[in-house]
Design an enzyme around this catalytic site. Sequence first.
Site, short mmCIF file in Angstrom:
data_model
loop_
_atom_site.label_atom_id
_atom_site.label_comp_id
_atom_site.label_asym_id
_atom_site.label_seq_id
_atom_site.Cartn_x
_atom_site.Cartn_y
_atom_site.Cartn_z
N GLY A 166 12.48 9.33 80.88
CA GLY A 166 11.02 9.35 80.89
C GLY A 166 10.44 7.95 80.86
O GLY A 166 11.16 6.95 80.85
N GLY A 217 11.41 13.95 83.12
CA GLY A 217 11.96 12.62 83.36
C GLY A 217 12.47 12.47 84.79
O GLY A 217 12.69 13.46 85.49
N LYS A 244 9.50 24.05 71.63
CA LYS A 244 10.93 24.08 71.28
C LYS A 244 11.51 22.69 71.12
O LYS A 244 12.31 22.45 70.21
CB LYS A 244 11.70 24.87 72.35
CG LYS A 244 11.46 26.37 72.30
CD LYS A 244 12.13 27.10 73.45
CE LYS A 244 13.63 27.09 73.33
NZ LYS A 244 14.26 27.92 74.41
N ASN A 271 17.80 19.87 65.65
CA ASN A 271 19.16 19.55 66.11
C ASN A 271 19.48 18.06 65.93
O ASN A 271 20.58 17.69 65.51
CB ASN A 271 19.32 19.93 67.58
CG ASN A 271 19.38 21.43 67.80
OD1 ASN A 271 19.69 22.18 66.88
ND2 ASN A 271 19.08 21.87 69.00
N ALA A 318 9.53 10.16 67.61
CA ALA A 318 8.30 9.79 68.31
C ALA A 318 7.23 10.84 68.07
O ALA A 318 7.27 11.93 68.63
CB ALA A 318 8.57 9.64 69.81
N TYR A 351 1.23 21.09 71.84
CA TYR A 351 1.71 19.71 71.72
C TYR A 351 1.39 19.13 70.34
O TYR A 351 2.26 18.58 69.66
CB TYR A 351 1.08 18.85 72.81
CG TYR A 351 1.56 17.41 72.84
CD1 TYR A 351 2.88 17.10 73.14
CD2 TYR A 351 0.68 16.36 72.60
CE1 TYR A 351 3.32 15.79 73.19
CE2 TYR A 351 1.11 15.05 72.65
CZ TYR A 351 2.42 14.76 72.94
OH TYR A 351 2.85 13.45 72.98
N LYS A 384 4.19 18.22 67.28
CA LYS A 384 4.35 16.89 66.70
C LYS A 384 4.11 16.90 65.19
O LYS A 384 4.79 16.18 64.45
CB LYS A 384 3.39 15.91 67.39
CG LYS A 384 3.76 15.61 68.84
CD LYS A 384 5.12 14.96 68.95
CE LYS A 384 5.45 14.54 70.36
NZ LYS A 384 6.80 13.92 70.46
N ARG A 430 -2.94 12.07 83.06
CA ARG A 430 -3.64 11.22 82.10
C ARG A 430 -4.73 10.43 82.82
O ARG A 430 -4.61 10.07 83.98
CB ARG A 430 -2.66 10.27 81.41
CG ARG A 430 -1.54 11.02 80.74
CD ARG A 430 -0.64 10.11 79.98
NE ARG A 430 0.74 10.54 80.09
CZ ARG A 430 1.68 10.25 79.20
NH1 ARG A 430 1.40 9.52 78.17
NH2 ARG A 430 2.91 10.68 79.39
#
Length: 327
Positions: free
Chosen positions: A14, A40, A95, A103, A118, A149, A153, A190
Amino acid sequence: MGKQKRILITGAAGFLGSHLCDRFILGDYHVIGMDNLITGELRNIEHLFKLENFEFYHHDVSKFIFVPGELDYILHFASPASPIDYLKIPIQTLKVGSLGTHNLLGLARAKNARILIASTSEVYGDPSVNPQPEEYWGNVNPVGPRGVYDEAKRFQEAITMAYHTFHGVETRIVRIFNTYGPRMRLNDGRVLLAFIGQALREEPLTIFGDGSQTRSFCYVDDLIEGIYRLLHSSYVQPMNIGNPDEITIRQFGEEILKLTGSDQELICLPLPTDDPKQRRPDITKAKAILGWEPQVSRNEGLKITLEYFKSLSKMEIEHKDFYYYNK
């Protein structure tokens, strides 16, 4: 001469992941890149494939992760990050923020590795304070379109701190504010990219709302340096890394028009649900603890970024995607 450090970087193909791979390769680390390529692009890291101290795993971190040998560090940057992506693949976004983080924290515990997660300024939602300090808890709609999203986070931060306090895992959390530079996808939704794409196609620039919303744009090299310093610091609480130079969306559109020499106009469209009105990082902690602050001006960074996009094929520039947020 000491043993070469080994680092796993997820989301390696990415935008930010690929720049992180470059930074740690330059630092003489053995870099293991991991990406499922859902957003990515291999071209971002193809220049590294010939190197002995780089290897790549095509893998989804939401599934069981196996990496042979020792690991010193893990950087978890695997996640859709643009509105276009996480609105198309909301379940995968949730997920990778939950199962994927779980994980990787388990892997860090098993390997006795330090892990940096991040996070994002989106944990602040549509903020009621400006600039946003790390102590601000946010104003997030968990069931709105951005919730998949934002809440992924926020959960990511919570489980990371739980692994730190309960299992003693060495963790770091970076809250990333708007970042730009080469290797971004021109059609990823964006506002910066939408403006550049529209300007290069000689189209009017579209603004959501009246353009009074603010954003703060950080050039990618500055952000990567901040992340590098945070990883090697002893600070375990979340830390903002971004550029506090705040600008309105309308002013930003005018800057892009001037920079590209375009004579197109700015067109206003209805404001999307839960679009943040303000976005500006308080970087007091980054300055005091890391000795870090942005070095690249917006004008300088935009010139570099624009030259990168001008080098793309005409087909890539002509590809349009009008559905974007003022992110």
